[in-house]
Design a protein around this motif. Sequence first.
Motif, PDB file in Angstrom:
ATOM      1  N   ALA A 129       0.832  -1.209   0.000  1.00  0.00           N
ATOM      2  CA  ALA A 129       0.000   0.000   0.000  1.00  0.00           C
ATOM      3  C   ALA A 129       0.863   1.253   0.000  1.00  0.00           C
ATOM      4  N   GLU A 130       1.962   1.235   0.761  1.00  0.00           N
ATOM      5  CA  GLU A 130       2.856   2.399   0.805  1.00  0.00           C
ATOM      6  C   GLU A 130       3.538   2.615  -0.548  1.00  0.00           C
ATOM      7  N   LEU A 131       3.950   1.525  -1.189  1.00  0.00           N
ATOM      8  CA  LEU A 131       4.586   1.659  -2.500  1.00  0.00           C
ATOM      9  C   LEU A 131       3.586   2.185  -3.527  1.00  0.00           C
ATOM     10  N   GLU A 132       2.368   1.684  -3.494  1.00  0.00           N
ATOM     11  CA  GLU A 132       1.334   2.184  -4.406  1.00  0.00           C
ATOM     12  C   GLU A 132       1.051   3.660  -4.151  1.00  0.00           C
ATOM     13  N   LYS A 133       1.057   4.058  -2.891  1.00  0.00           N
ATOM     14  CA  LYS A 133       0.841   5.461  -2.555  1.00  0.00           C
ATOM     15  C   LYS A 133       2.001   6.316  -3.091  1.00  0.00           C
ATOM     16  N   LEU A 134       3.218   5.830  -2.919  1.00  0.00           N
ATOM     17  CA  LEU A 134       4.388   6.541  -3.429  1.00  0.00           C
ATOM     18  C   LEU A 134       4.290   6.691  -4.953  1.00  0.00           C
ATOM     19  N   GLU A 135       3.956   5.600  -5.634  1.00  0.00           N
ATOM     20  CA  GLU A 135       3.815   5.650  -7.093  1.00  0.00           C
ATOM     21  C   GLU A 135       2.709   6.618  -7.514  1.00  0.00           C
ATOM     22  N   HIS A 136       1.613   6.621  -6.778  1.00  0.00           N
ATOM     23  CA  HIS A 136       0.512   7.538  -7.076  1.00  0.00           C
ATOM     24  C   HIS A 136       0.978   8.979  -6.942  1.00  0.00           C
ATOM     25  N   HIS A 137       1.672   9.288  -5.853  1.00  0.00           N
ATOM     26  CA  HIS A 137       2.146  10.652  -5.639  1.00  0.00           C
ATOM     27  C   HIS A 137       3.165  11.055  -6.701  1.00  0.00           C
ATOM     28  N   LEU A 138       4.076  10.151  -7.051  1.00  0.00           N
ATOM     29  CA  LEU A 138       5.064  10.466  -8.082  1.00  0.00           C
ATOM     30  C   LEU A 138       4.393  10.692  -9.440  1.00  0.00           C
ATOM     31  N   THR A 139       3.358   9.919  -9.740  1.00  0.00           N
ATOM     32  CA  THR A 139       2.612  10.113 -10.982  1.00  0.00           C
ATOM     33  C   THR A 139       1.917  11.467 -10.984  1.00  0.00           C
ATOM     34  N   THR A 140       1.355  11.849  -9.843  1.00  0.00           N
ATOM     35  CA  THR A 140       0.722  13.161  -9.729  1.00  0.00           C
ATOM     36  C   THR A 140       1.734  14.274  -9.968  1.00  0.00           C
ATOM     37  N   LEU A 141       2.938  14.126  -9.419  1.00  0.00           N
ATOM     38  CA  LEU A 141       3.955  15.163  -9.517  1.00  0.00           C
ATOM     39  C   LEU A 141       4.699  15.167 -10.853  1.00  0.00           C
ATOM     40  N   ALA A 142       5.012  13.986 -11.378  1.00  0.00           N
ATOM     41  CA  ALA A 142       5.837  13.898 -12.587  1.00  0.00           C
ATOM     42  C   ALA A 142       5.031  13.646 -13.858  1.00  0.00           C
ATOM     43  N   GLY A 143       3.783  13.245 -13.711  1.00  0.00           N
ATOM     44  CA  GLY A 143       2.963  12.930 -14.873  1.00  0.00           C
ATOM     45  C   GLY A 143       3.008  11.447 -15.185  1.00  0.00           C
ATOM     46  N   PRO A 144       2.095  10.992 -16.025  1.00  0.00           N
ATOM     47  CA  PRO A 144       2.002   9.555 -16.300  1.00  0.00           C
ATOM     48  C   PRO A 144       3.181   9.011 -17.110  1.00  0.00           C
ATOM     49  N   GLN A 145       3.875   9.858 -17.861  1.00  0.00           N
ATOM     50  CA  GLN A 145       5.063   9.457 -18.627  1.00  0.00           C
ATOM     51  C   GLN A 145       6.244  10.313 -18.172  1.00  0.00           C
ATOM     52  N   PRO A 146       6.791  10.031 -16.988  1.00  0.00           N
ATOM     53  CA  PRO A 146       7.795  10.927 -16.420  1.00  0.00           C
ATOM     54  C   PRO A 146       9.139  10.928 -17.141  1.00  0.00           C
ATOM     55  N   VAL A 147       9.463   9.859 -17.886  1.00  0.00           N
ATOM     56  CA  VAL A 147      10.752   9.784 -18.566  1.00  0.00           C
ATOM     57  C   VAL A 147      10.519   9.628 -20.057  1.00  0.00           C
ATOM     58  N   ARG A 148      11.218  10.462 -20.808  1.00  0.00           N
ATOM     59  CA  ARG A 148      11.129  10.410 -22.267  1.00  0.00           C
ATOM     60  C   ARG A 148      12.401   9.782 -22.819  1.00  0.00           C
ATOM     61  N   PHE A 149      12.361   9.405 -24.103  1.00  0.00           N
ATOM     62  CA  PHE A 149      13.537   8.835 -24.744  1.00  0.00           C
ATOM     63  C   PHE A 149      14.724   9.779 -24.681  1.00  0.00           C
ATOM     64  N   ASP A 150      14.491  11.093 -24.655  1.00  0.00           N
ATOM     65  CA  ASP A 150      15.605  12.040 -24.702  1.00  0.00           C
ATOM     66  C   ASP A 150      16.308  12.216 -23.364  1.00  0.00           C
ATOM     67  N   SER A 151      15.974  11.416 -22.368  1.00  0.00           N
ATOM     68  CA  SER A 151      16.616  11.542 -21.061  1.00  0.00           C
ATOM     69  C   SER A 151      18.137  11.380 -21.110  1.00  0.00           C
ATOM     70  N   PRO A 152      18.705  10.449 -21.922  1.00  0.00           N
ATOM     71  CA  PRO A 152      20.180  10.369 -21.962  1.00  0.00           C
ATOM     72  C   PRO A 152      20.818  11.683 -22.385  1.00  0.00           C
ATOM     73  N   GLY A 153      20.263  12.333 -23.388  1.00  0.00           N
ATOM     74  CA  GLY A 153      20.806  13.604 -23.821  1.00  0.00           C
ATOM     75  C   GLY A 153      20.611  14.684 -22.783  1.00  0.00           C
ATOM     76  N   TRP A 154      19.474  14.669 -22.119  1.00  0.00           N
ATOM     77  CA  TRP A 154      19.192  15.656 -21.089  1.00  0.00           C
ATOM     78  C   TRP A 154      20.186  15.510 -19.941  1.00  0.00           C
ATOM     79  N   LEU A 155      20.471  14.264 -19.539  1.00  0.00           N
ATOM     80  CA  LEU A 155      21.415  14.042 -18.446  1.00  0.00           C
ATOM     81  C   LEU A 155      22.821  14.512 -18.798  1.00  0.00           C
ATOM     82  N   ALA A 156      23.183  14.385 -20.078  1.00  0.00           N
ATOM     83  CA  ALA A 156      24.545  14.702 -20.499  1.00  0.00           C
ATOM     84  C   ALA A 156      24.699  16.094 -21.079  1.00  0.00           C
ATOM     85  N   GLN A 157      23.628  16.883 -21.054  1.00  0.00           N
ATOM     86  CA  GLN A 157      23.679  18.180 -21.724  1.00  0.00           C
ATOM     87  C   GLN A 157      24.734  19.101 -21.135  1.00  0.00           C
TER      88      GLN A 157
END
Length: 157
Positions: free
Chosen positions: A125-153
């Motif tokens: 239940a705590e993990l589901e709650k954490l995932e729910h809160h992270l989805t609320t904050l980051a959106g349903p698709q929090p990571v895009r394909f361009d993350s490697p470039g973003w990290l290395a920019q």
Amino acid sequence: MSRSGADLALLLLGGFRTLVDSAITELAAAGFEDARPVHDFAMRAIAAGADTASELGRSLSITKQSAARTIAVLQERGWVTTGPDPRDARRKRLEVTPLGFEVMRTGEAIFDRLREEWAARIGPAELEKLEHHLTTLAGPQPVRFDSPGWLAQDTTG
């Protein structure tokens, strides 16, 4: 005890790093010794249609040269191959091989098991709650394909 915003970012990064490091270790034990997160991002982008070095570079927000190096590594490992383009006989298009898809499926299964371990540690239940809160904050698709470039920019220029 109240934490800072920087502490929150570091906790989130630490959670990500803990999962990824564990997955990399388990992938190595499964015979995929050199699998890295960027390889998964690249294979997923290729499977989604980024079938040239230029398109892969755009998709990952990395240079064409970085994309070409990533492609060379993926080809060397047998995870990606090139095939003829049905629209242009002069052009070769990238394709994820069955072995490449196996690497991705194995990684997904490992992450599912790691999630179960986290659920066992803090409670489902705590993990589901954490995932729910992270989805609320980051959106349903929090990571895009361009993350490697973003990290290395390069933010210096």
